[in-house]
Design an enzyme around this catalytic site. Structure first.
Site, PDB file in Angstrom:
ATOM      1  N   CYS A   1      39.350 -19.774 -61.658  1.00  0.00           N
ATOM      2  CA  CYS A   1      39.935 -19.055 -60.756  1.00  0.00           C
ATOM      3  C   CYS A   1      40.529 -17.626 -61.207  1.00  0.00           C
ATOM      4  CB  CYS A   1      41.938 -19.883 -61.253  1.00  0.00           C
ATOM      5  SG  CYS A   1      42.455 -19.638 -59.376  1.00  0.00           S
TER       6      CYS A   1
ATOM      7  N   CYS B   1      38.140 -14.175 -55.310  1.00  0.00           N
ATOM      8  CA  CYS B   1      38.920 -15.156 -55.727  1.00  0.00           C
ATOM      9  C   CYS B   1      38.072 -16.196 -55.433  1.00  0.00           C
ATOM     10  CB  CYS B   1      40.320 -15.115 -54.368  1.00  0.00           C
ATOM     11  SG  CYS B   1      40.622 -16.727 -54.091  1.00  0.00           S
TER      12      CYS B   1
HETATM   13  N1  DGL Z   1      40.882 -19.285 -56.431  1.00  0.00           N
HETATM   14  C1  DGL Z   1      41.890 -18.756 -56.633  1.00  0.00           C
HETATM   15  C2  DGL Z   1      41.316 -17.615 -57.835  1.00  0.00           C
HETATM   16  O1  DGL Z   1      40.071 -17.564 -57.144  1.00  0.00           O
HETATM   17  C3  DGL Z   1      42.910 -18.368 -55.490  1.00  0.00           C
HETATM   18  C4  DGL Z   1      43.749 -20.041 -54.929  1.00  0.00           C
HETATM   19  C5  DGL Z   1      45.340 -19.573 -55.072  1.00  0.00           C
HETATM   20  O2  DGL Z   1      45.720 -18.860 -54.411  1.00  0.00           O
HETATM   21  O3  DGL Z   1      45.686 -20.683 -55.963  1.00  0.00           O
HETATM   22  O4  DGL Z   1      42.457 -17.209 -57.390  1.00  0.00           O
END
Ligand code: DGL
Length: 286
Positions: free
Chosen positions: A83, A199
């Site tokens: 993440c 993301c």
């Molecule tokens: N998948 C998360 C990232 O890579 C972001 C998604 C979220 O806002 O929770 O930043």
């Protein structure tokens, strides 16, 4: 990456832990399952507190440390923060916390490998970044790109709606296309030749982004680079699984398990099987 020195006779047989705010990290897990097919994995999606992208860094540090504790209790041999928001805001907090538990478990995040890949890919020295607001505000990519090449220009676009749109599922309608087009516009204007998908949800709209940016623009995502890092870290520490054949993978989430299974199967493009529910307690503020 913090050092990988977990030891003990069974350390190599332990799972690799992967976490995200939701299902986006499954795009990273997908690469890991392909590159390290014989390893076992445990994945946690903090779906009850999704999205992470508009939370404060302090909140993200508390969430990420709490998630790390759950994954340490699963006897993980390595922790992958799949993440970007959590990596940007909480990588050091998680690495410090893990070190303080006295377990020498390595921690790998998603920002540095992508930044290095992007710097290697650019020809005109102009790189775009699409990421959540907290990731852009952290400056983590600006620092990582500058560390790789101080002469490269980074054009960052915060995309508050994009991860929630993707996590809410398919099909994508015209509103989604218009939203994505608006995020891409400043990057087209700046004539970047490389774009970091900052993301782990964004690879799911890769075809749309590639079409809007043009085929000549290189899109960089974290999955493959992370898989190489994990492979390297395990090899250096002598923690490669001795198992033969395909390993196991299992899931945990903090909200509804059925929704996670349905959406997760689309993201992973493999069956999810059992999903366990876990309750996390760090307070949600704001
Ligand atoms: N998948 C998360 C990232 O890579 C972001 C998604 C979220 O806002 O929770 O930043």
């Amino acid at each position: 990456m913090a050092g990988v020195t977990a030891s003990g006779p069974d350390a190599a047989r332990r799972p690799i832990a992967v976490f995200d705010s939701g299902v986006g990290g499954l795009t990273v897990l997908h690469e890991l399952l392909v590159s390290l097919a014989h390893e076992d994995f445990v994945y946690l999606g903090d779906t009850a507190r999704f999205p992470y992208g508009d939370r404060s860094p302090d909140e993200l540090r508390r969430f990420a440390v709490e998630v790390a504790d759950v994954l340490l209790a699963q006897e993980a041999k390595l922790l992958v923060i799949a993440c970007n928001a959590a990596t940007s805001a909480a990588f050091d907090a998680v690495a410090d916390h893990v070190a303080h538990t006295g377990r020498d478990i390595g921690v790998i995040g998603v920002v540095t490998p992508e930044s290095q890949q992007a710097v290697e890919a650019t020809h005109n020295g102009r790189i775009g970044l699409l990421a959540t607001p907290v990731t852009v505000a952290s400056g983590a990519y600006a620092r990582a790109v500058a560390a790789a090449d101080p002469n490269v220009q980074l054009v960052s676009v915060p995309c508050p709606d994009l991860a929630p749109i993707i996590q809410n599922g398919f099909p994508f309608d015209e509103h989604v296309v218009d939203t994505v087009r608006a995020y891409v516009a400043p990057l087209r204007e700046a004539q970047v030749d490389t774009v970091i998908l900052g993301c782990t949800h964004y690879p799911l709209v890769r075809p749309m982004l590639q079409r809007m940016l043009g085929r000549d623009v290189t899109l960089v995502s974290s999955g493959a680079a992370i898989a190489r890092r994990v492979e390297h870290a395990l090899a250096v520490a002598g923690l490669e699984s001795p198992k033969r054949g395909e390993g196991d993978y299992r899931f945990m989430c903090t909200a509804d398990v059925e929704s996670f299974r349905t959406l997760g199967t689309r993201f992973l493009q493999m069956p999810l099987g059992q999903v366990a529910h876990v309750e996390l307690r760090a307070q949600v503020t704001g």
